[in-house]
Design a protein around this motif. Structure first.
Motif, PDB file in Angstrom:
ATOM      1  N   MET A 184       0.835  -1.187   0.000  1.00 58.73           N
ATOM      2  CA  MET A 184       0.000   0.000   0.000  1.00 58.73           C
ATOM      3  C   MET A 184       0.872   1.240   0.000  1.00 58.73           C
ATOM      4  N   ASP A 222      -5.895   6.058  -6.573  1.00 57.94           N
ATOM      5  CA  ASP A 222      -6.116   5.517  -5.242  1.00 57.94           C
ATOM      6  C   ASP A 222      -5.771   6.508  -4.135  1.00 57.94           C
ATOM      7  N   TYR A 386       4.378  -0.773 -14.446  1.00 53.18           N
ATOM      8  CA  TYR A 386       3.344  -0.577 -13.426  1.00 53.18           C
ATOM      9  C   TYR A 386       2.690  -1.915 -13.103  1.00 53.18           C
ATOM     10  N   ASN A 390       3.100  -4.111  -9.529  1.00 54.95           N
ATOM     11  CA  ASN A 390       1.910  -4.356  -8.716  1.00 54.95           C
ATOM     12  C   ASN A 390       1.340  -5.762  -8.813  1.00 54.95           C
ATOM     13  N   ALA A 391       1.804  -6.536  -9.780  1.00 52.70           N
ATOM     14  CA  ALA A 391       1.272  -7.892  -9.942  1.00 52.70           C
ATOM     15  C   ALA A 391       2.245  -8.943  -9.442  1.00 52.70           C
TER      16      ALA A 391
ATOM     17  N   SER B 297     -10.186  -0.342  -9.353  1.00 56.48           N
ATOM     18  CA  SER B 297      -8.865  -0.037  -8.787  1.00 56.48           C
ATOM     19  C   SER B 297      -7.772  -0.752  -9.575  1.00 56.48           C
ATOM     20  N   PRO B 298      -6.853  -0.008 -10.201  1.00 55.46           N
ATOM     21  CA  PRO B 298      -5.759  -0.654 -10.914  1.00 55.46           C
ATOM     22  C   PRO B 298      -4.932  -1.549  -9.983  1.00 55.46           C
ATOM     23  N   LEU B 299      -4.887  -1.175  -8.710  1.00 53.21           N
ATOM     24  CA  LEU B 299      -4.095  -1.962  -7.772  1.00 53.21           C
ATOM     25  C   LEU B 299      -4.741  -3.292  -7.465  1.00 53.21           C
ATOM     26  N   THR B 302      -4.358  -5.405 -10.815  1.00 53.07           N
ATOM     27  CA  THR B 302      -3.021  -5.952 -11.065  1.00 53.07           C
ATOM     28  C   THR B 302      -2.697  -7.050 -10.047  1.00 53.07           C
ATOM     29  N   ALA B 303      -3.174  -6.891  -8.809  1.00 51.47           N
ATOM     30  CA  ALA B 303      -2.970  -7.945  -7.808  1.00 51.47           C
ATOM     31  C   ALA B 303      -3.648  -9.240  -8.258  1.00 51.47           C
ATOM     32  N   ARG B 313      -5.467  -3.924  -0.535  1.00 51.99           N
ATOM     33  CA  ARG B 313      -5.856  -3.046  -1.634  1.00 51.99           C
ATOM     34  C   ARG B 313      -7.375  -2.967  -1.767  1.00 51.99           C
ATOM     35  N   ALA B 317      -9.556   0.488  -1.310  1.00 52.70           N
ATOM     36  CA  ALA B 317     -10.528   0.930  -2.320  1.00 52.70           C
ATOM     37  C   ALA B 317     -11.905   1.118  -1.676  1.00 52.70           C
ATOM     38  N   PHE B 382      -6.080  -6.999 -14.759  1.00 54.54           N
ATOM     39  CA  PHE B 382      -5.347  -5.966 -15.489  1.00 54.54           C
ATOM     40  C   PHE B 382      -3.943  -6.523 -15.776  1.00 54.54           C
TER      41      PHE B 382
END
Lengths: 395, 395
Positions: A184, A222, A386, A390-391, B297-299, B302-303, B313, B317, B382
């Motif tokens: 985070m 976010d 990115y 994040n993945a 949420s892109p986060l 991607t997670a 995350r 959100a 994503f």
């Protein structure tokens, strides 16, 4: 107004330190900023409903109006850690207060990093002892380093403002938005000044400056659980700025804008800084709302990563921003080239513009031709990195 | 209620065709759906301020309440094309009207694809002639193919609803959301039914169904310039559904949900369908608002691409969704495993959950424990491919 070298220790009467206490796997992870005398304090905090203990605690410090120090750790957000987490945060403040011989209610706390893990509070307490020993009028840079998480560079700025009654200084450090591996992110910004100013005026000036700087910054939409911007004003310059509030506010705003730009340029996976200006709007808020919608569009951001002059995606984002405008009157320019006007694309050279978009700063200017207000928002592009950052981490 | 094979040609009295007229570099790019008799029509359209001519035109068709046909092209959105673009759209409708011997005001038009380029209207007109020749009661699949852009599979569903007065059928085709290479995506959905129903009731039923299906779908937060959902009801079943509006609405909603799920699963670069349910909310709208914030949420996305059980995350959100809730009371479950409760993470096995998240459908269930309403939102993850698809094309 002069830009000077330095950061939170540029104003008189501030010392800082950045040390390693062992929260992160490597590097400095604990920052301490101390004012030699009690300072007035102002702050703005995340609106996230799941705010971390440091946010809830530091709000009270700001309400009381006086602070001596800011203690901040990176590597652990101390968020979603229950009652124990709140007590760990109190212990952080108490340790600093004990060593400074001031009330714990005069210590601002901040944390950034992973969510849902207890803070190793003994390590933090030992780190505070170490930081106290290392406090120095040159310690601003070390403090800027100690609040980094996925930031690739420390972020700091300082400014000297010449007023009829003398010079005052403002300094600041910040850490990156863009939510952060492993978990985070937090946008943190700590500001100091040797100006004399009462807490209510300081709060108002900070709010106005943040409106046109950090509130115009977006990496990936976010709002974290831990965001905060805090300023300490210790009056050591002997210059009362109440008669020059406008000058002071402009200096602070400029400093915050520079820090915001640094954050955007260093967004996760960013290859460029993107500046989006909406002009000719009826109000500042509408201009900013539209600029933010464009800035947060994954389609606009991926196009910019690909250096693609894809104005259609900009227009589509404008159209869904909730701001009323006439698509036939609006104009869009990319890197200074008008690409859309009178409801249609211009005959621009897409290949040439593609080359120009490879610059490290890209500007999008939207003119609605509906009013006289404008707003600028800063963001970055959206790259493979990115997604990777994040993945690829696994909790 | 029975799921049956087929799509827009499953209801009686509808014929369709999908042909290649040469807008796209390959494949079918023109779809025609015709009702043998004038049908009541209802529709919902994009709220984007920069709406394409087809949206502005088809809104009038829906307001008038009667339609014979839907003509749709892919490969070119005919948006931001000025007055000429509007006239091209009118010509599309006129050509169909002329061949069907009906008023142009009874022809729904739709376009999807690149923005800012004139439609090759002569090719479209020739394509309309060809499509008219190929109209068939088995043509639904060809029509579904002809509206695809970056969709990887055609999307169609059909349903039979058994009512005391007899059976009615509903069929539908849809094309992908997720903005689309080379430029702009569109979510299009065309529905047909042989039910007898007046236009105002049809509009209400469609609105309710869309509320819990397509309005619960989000790929990348973008509302395109060309989105539309249109339904034709020709009454050929001889069954008046006004007494069974609730059954009819449920059948339509279920069909729309299936189409929405297909769109999410086929989102650009998607590796999985993600279903996010918010329970225990005070209202449906608040539940949907929070679910959508998490979904966009892109986060979070991607997670999920990284199969990371990163509940922090999700919580962040939720916290910034604008929905009031108590973080200490809320619970989060990933793939059926409770991961967050009472303000803290549970002691779940992160490695095991990581494996479970590799499934092709992932569910996130959030229970706020504040009320009795719930909403489900569909999205996808994503991935690198999303960035590739949207960055590598050069206008």
């Amino acid at each position: 107004m002069t830009w000077i070298t330095g950061s939170v220790t540029a104003p008189r009467g501030f010392r800082a330190a950045g040390v390693r206490c062992g929260i992160k796997s490597q590097g400095k992870d604990l920052a301490l900023i101390v004012s030699d005398t009690p300072a007035t304090v102002a702050g703005m905090f995340t609106t996230n409903r799941a705010a971390a203990p440091c946010v809830r605690y530091s709000r009270h410090v700001v309400e009381a109006g006086t602070a001596r120090a800011i203690i901040a750790n990176s590597g652990n957000a101390n968020a979603a850690t229950g009652e124990e987490g709140f007590m760990d945060n109190v212990r952080m403040a108490q340790k600093v207060a004990q060593l400074l011989e001031c009330p714990p209610a005069q210590v601002v706390t901040a944390s950034t990093g992973i969510i849902g893990h207890r803070l190793p509070i003994e390590k933090v307490e030992k780190g505070i002892e170490q930081a106290m020993l290392e406090l120095s009028p040159d310690g601003g840079n070390a403090a800027a380093e100690a609040i980094m998480t996925t930031d690739t560079v420390p972020k700091q700025e300082a400014i000297r403002l010449h007023l009829p009654a003398g010079a005052v200084h403002i300094g600041g450090i910040a850490k990156g938005a863009g939510m952060i591996a492993p978990n985070m992110a937090t946008m943190l910004c700590f500001l100091t000044t040797d100006a004399q100013i009462a807490a209510p005026a300081l709060q108002q000036v900070l709010k106005d400056a943040v409106e046109r700087s950090f509130h115009c910054l977006t990496i990936d939409s976010d709002t974290s659980t831990n965001d905060m911007v805090v300023i300490l004003a210790n009056g050591q310059s002997g210059v009362d700025v109440h008669r020059y509030l406008n000058d002071f506010q402009m200096a602070l705003e400029n400093l915050c804008i520079r820090l915001a730009q640094r954050i955007a340029r260093d967004g996760e996976g960013a290859t460029k800084l993107v500046e989006i200006e909406v002009r000719g709007a009826p109000t500042f808020k509408q201009a900013r709302k539209m600029a933010k919608t464009v800035a947060e569009s994954p389609l606009v951001k991926t196009a910019l990563f690909g250096n693609d002059p894809n104005w259609g995606r900009v227009l589509a984002a404008m159209g869904r921003s909730g701001v009323d405008f006439d698509p036939e009157r609006a104009q869009i320019a990319l890197q200074g080239t008008l690409v859309y006007t009178e409801g249609k694309p211009t005959a621009f050279d897409a290949r040439e513009l593609h080359e120009q978009l490879k610059a490290d700063t890209v500007t999008i200017v939207i003119d609605l031709q509906e009013g006289t207000e404008h707003a600028t928002v800063w963001t970055c592009d959206f790259s493979y990195d990115y997604v990777r950052i994040n993945a690829e981490y696994h909790t």
